[in-house]
Design an enzyme around this catalytic site. Structure first.
Site, PDB file in Angstrom:
ATOM      1  N   LYS A  38      10.580   8.227  19.635  1.00 19.69           N
ATOM      2  CA  LYS A  38       9.549   8.535  18.642  1.00 19.69           C
ATOM      3  C   LYS A  38       9.262   7.299  17.793  1.00 19.69           C
ATOM      4  O   LYS A  38      10.001   6.308  17.836  1.00 19.69           O
ATOM      5  CB  LYS A  38      10.003   9.693  17.750  1.00 19.69           C
ATOM      6  CG  LYS A  38      11.230   9.401  16.906  1.00 19.69           C
ATOM      7  CD  LYS A  38      11.649  10.617  16.101  1.00 19.69           C
ATOM      8  CE  LYS A  38      12.888  10.312  15.263  1.00 19.69           C
ATOM      9  NZ  LYS A  38      13.320  11.471  14.452  1.00 19.69           N
ATOM     10  N   TYR A 264       0.444 -12.025  -6.646  1.00 21.71           N
ATOM     11  CA  TYR A 264      -0.295 -11.036  -7.433  1.00 21.71           C
ATOM     12  C   TYR A 264       0.500 -10.601  -8.667  1.00 21.71           C
ATOM     13  O   TYR A 264       1.724 -10.458  -8.619  1.00 21.71           O
ATOM     14  CB  TYR A 264      -0.602  -9.803  -6.590  1.00 21.71           C
ATOM     15  CG  TYR A 264      -1.697 -10.014  -5.579  1.00 21.71           C
ATOM     16  CD1 TYR A 264      -2.963 -10.440  -5.966  1.00 21.71           C
ATOM     17  CD2 TYR A 264      -1.463  -9.783  -4.230  1.00 21.71           C
ATOM     18  CE1 TYR A 264      -3.972 -10.628  -5.026  1.00 21.71           C
ATOM     19  CE2 TYR A 264      -2.458  -9.959  -3.280  1.00 21.71           C
ATOM     20  CZ  TYR A 264      -3.711 -10.385  -3.694  1.00 21.71           C
ATOM     21  OH  TYR A 264      -4.704 -10.570  -2.763  1.00 21.71           O
ATOM     22  N   MET A 313      -0.457  -8.091   1.251  1.00 23.74           N
ATOM     23  CA  MET A 313      -0.808  -7.337   2.445  1.00 23.74           C
ATOM     24  C   MET A 313      -0.522  -8.126   3.719  1.00 23.74           C
ATOM     25  O   MET A 313       0.012  -7.584   4.697  1.00 23.74           O
ATOM     26  CB  MET A 313      -2.283  -6.927   2.424  1.00 23.74           C
ATOM     27  CG  MET A 313      -2.694  -6.074   3.618  1.00 23.74           C
ATOM     28  SD  MET A 313      -4.425  -5.565   3.579  1.00 23.74           S
ATOM     29  CE  MET A 313      -4.433  -4.441   2.178  1.00 23.74           C
TER      30      MET A 313
END
Length: 368
Positions: A38, A264, A313
């Site tokens: 999975k 950031y 990101m």
């Protein structure tokens, strides 16, 4: 093994073979081996992993959801596949692709029987899940007579196995709890065998169960994290080989002065003259923001470089003030020597989480 020139996840199929053979060596020859694939085979590649395990002679696969099983079938996997958490909306697709459902409450039992009858199925294999202490999914022992009445009233389905899930099989301090789960499962199994009039397969052991509770191997075991190189203990980890290595490179090196900030929200402030390296991997690739601000690290030229500021990101930044390095140098996020479990522990989480989070946009390379 060549040095990384971009962000890449190397998957070592030889290590997978080693882990499979090691875990299988713990079993009675008649005990079947189910491989859990999975979550993209724990963040690696479900198709390639399943193909390789088929070649090794695995008996069963397990996935969480129907769409994971469908993907395997569409890519030529023939081995039986147990779907651990199917939803009724997908039952027709499940049958169309010869997948086998875990039925874990009255609603899914009744709805699957209804779909199987409408599809004119006969003795379609199903697996009955019982809750013995994990308290996540599963019938209770008091449901046995109800289950049997539903199953004995139809010939559309037939029980292939009865199973449960250990909650803390890796924790020696929870040995009495685990033994109680096993004893409860044995009691349930005897009850349902008598009610059905035949003996289904029994399985309860996960990787740690295989290693710590040989008396509970029964007819089949289900191995997930062990196949991917982690035994949930320092002793067993030494006997297994992590199959995945996550690597990247240094894109740019910055020299910053005292009180200058990085990233950031100005998440990191330099305490003096420092060097930072920017690496092309971020939370969209699976390196969560929890690894920022010094919680996590990477390896550059055999030295730990702590992550500074907030993980972006597509990038993260590390402190390389005391590391001899240059732009283009290889960066190890984790590999067989610098394990994912070590990185995970630095942020107070577990190897499962970081492995399964690796994004599909990260390039996969396969090593035999």
């Amino acid at each position: 093994m060549s040095k990384a020139q971009e962000t890449v996840l190397e998957i070592n199929l030889g290590a997978l073979s080693h882990n499979f053979n090691y875990l299988k060596s713990k079993l009675n020859p008649n005990t079947k081996f189910l491989a859990v694939v999975k979550a993209f085979a724990y963040g690696s590649d479900a198709i390639r992993i399943a193909e390789h395990l088929e070649e090794l002679g695995v008996d069963y696969f397990a996935v969480a959801y129907v769409k994971e099983g469908v993907l395997l079938r569409e890519n030529g996997i023939k081995t039986p596949i147990l779907v651990l958490h199917p939803q009724p909306v997908n039952f027709k697709s499940l049958i169309d692709h010869c997948l086998e459902p875990s039925l874990y409450n009255a609603k899914v039992l009744k709805e699957f029987i209804d779909v199987a009858e409408k599809q004119n199925q006969k003795n379609y294999p199903v697996h009955i899940k019982f809750n013995t202490g994990l308290n996540r999914l599963g019938f209770w022992e008091s449901d046995v007579d109800y289950i049997s009445s539903q199953l004995n009233a139809t010939n559309s389905v037939k029980v292939k196995s009865v199973f449960s899930h250990l909650a803390a099989s890796e924790d020696i301090n929870e040995k009495s709890f685990t033994e109680n789960q096993i004893n409860t499962f044995q009691s349930i199994s005897k009850h349902i065998e008598k009610s059905l009039g035949f003996k289904p397969w029994l399985h309860i052991c996960n990787t740690s169960g295989v290693l710590n509770y040989p008396e509970a191997h029964f007819d089949m075991v289900r191995c997930g994290i062990g196949l991917y190189g982690f035994g949930n203990s320092g002793e067993e980890d030494k006997k297994l080989k992590p199959i995945s290595s996550l690597k990247s490179i240094i894109s740019q090196i910055h020299k910053i002065e005292k009180d200058e900030t990085v990233g950031y929200n100005r998440g990191y402030k330099a305490s003096g003259f420092e060097k930072t390296a920017t690496i092309p991997i971020g939370h969209a690739d699976g390196i969560s923001r929890i690894y920022g601000n010094g919680n996590g690290f990477v390896i550059i030229n055999n030295q730990k470089a702590p992550i500074v500021g907030n993980v972006c990101m597509d990038m993260l930044m590390v402190n390389v003030t005391n590391i001899e390095c240059k732009e283009g140098d290889e960066v190890i996020v984790f590999d067989s020597n610098n394990k994912a479990s070590d990185l995970a522990e630095s942020a107070h989480t577990i190897s499962y989480e970081i492995l399964t989070a690796i994004s599909n946009r990260v390039k996969r390379l396969y090593i035999k």
